[in-house]
Design an enzyme around this catalytic site. Sequence first.
Site: not given
Length: 313
Positions: A8, A12, A106, A132, A188, A192
């Site tokens: 989280a 999350g 990731n 985020a 992705k 990254n």
Amino acid sequence: MKIAIAGAGAMGSRFGIMLHKAGNDVILIDTWTDHVNAIKKFGLKANFNGEDIVEKIPIFFPEEVQDYKDSIDVVILFTKAMQLESILKSIKPILKKDTKVLCLLNGLGHEDTIEKYIDKKNILLGNTIWTASIIGPGEVKLFGDGELDLQNVHPAGKEVALEIVKILKDAGLNGNYRENVKYSIWRKACLNGAINGICTILDTNIMSFGATKVSSQIITTIINEFAAVAKVENIILDVEEIKKLIISTYDPNKIGSHYPSMHQDLIQNKRLTEIDYINGAVFRKGKKYNIPTPYCQLITELVHAKEEILGAK
């Protein structure tokens, strides 16, 4: 469906908030003591596209989830890559025979770890370009738009995968079903790999790195290293398309002012990074296939050096 989000942190928390606001039954699971205790006491605080909100979402330490052993339908994994096995071990009581697990971590190769704990027909892989940031314990910043791609690992899982896509779409998370999600995962990982480690080493945001004279040459070389290794695994990356995608992230009106998650972990919070599952994974695969990946090797080693210098844990 009852959804548990294991991990989280920033991402999350975003998924937890958006799924919760859409009316889903959501619980959060995390190991960060201050974060868990803050959310238990005050709720999950977020600056959500400029609006300050608080969502009361149940959160637990992994050892506290015993009471949910018969009720969780879907677990969404958002741990750090190096914590994946330990979190799966710790939440084993809630992993029923028919519990579905969606991995949105990731990096590369996570299905090999998940298969130790979950039947292959219940595993879904995906990736997301939502962003985020953690402001502090119990508080996150959510901004910009994003989407996510997912696919069932086993053909028998497609029906449930489509159901989960609908839940994610209804929550505004822009879920998409992809017939070849491994391409999306590599794409992705390449994004990254071209940004996260560099911004961490340079201690800068995406926009500032993109504004440098050498950024184009750096990202082109990294993309080509990813593409060469991916090709051996029958993933053909569109080099020019990925380069345009990376350049689009420099826009300050989108996520250009964002500090990537790796920077947040190491520079801001002195935590170990996921570099071994991004550039490091390509370097290891390159050695296996006899493909030179000098940029990925150097980025991996420099990030590890920075971890050591900062005493990351």
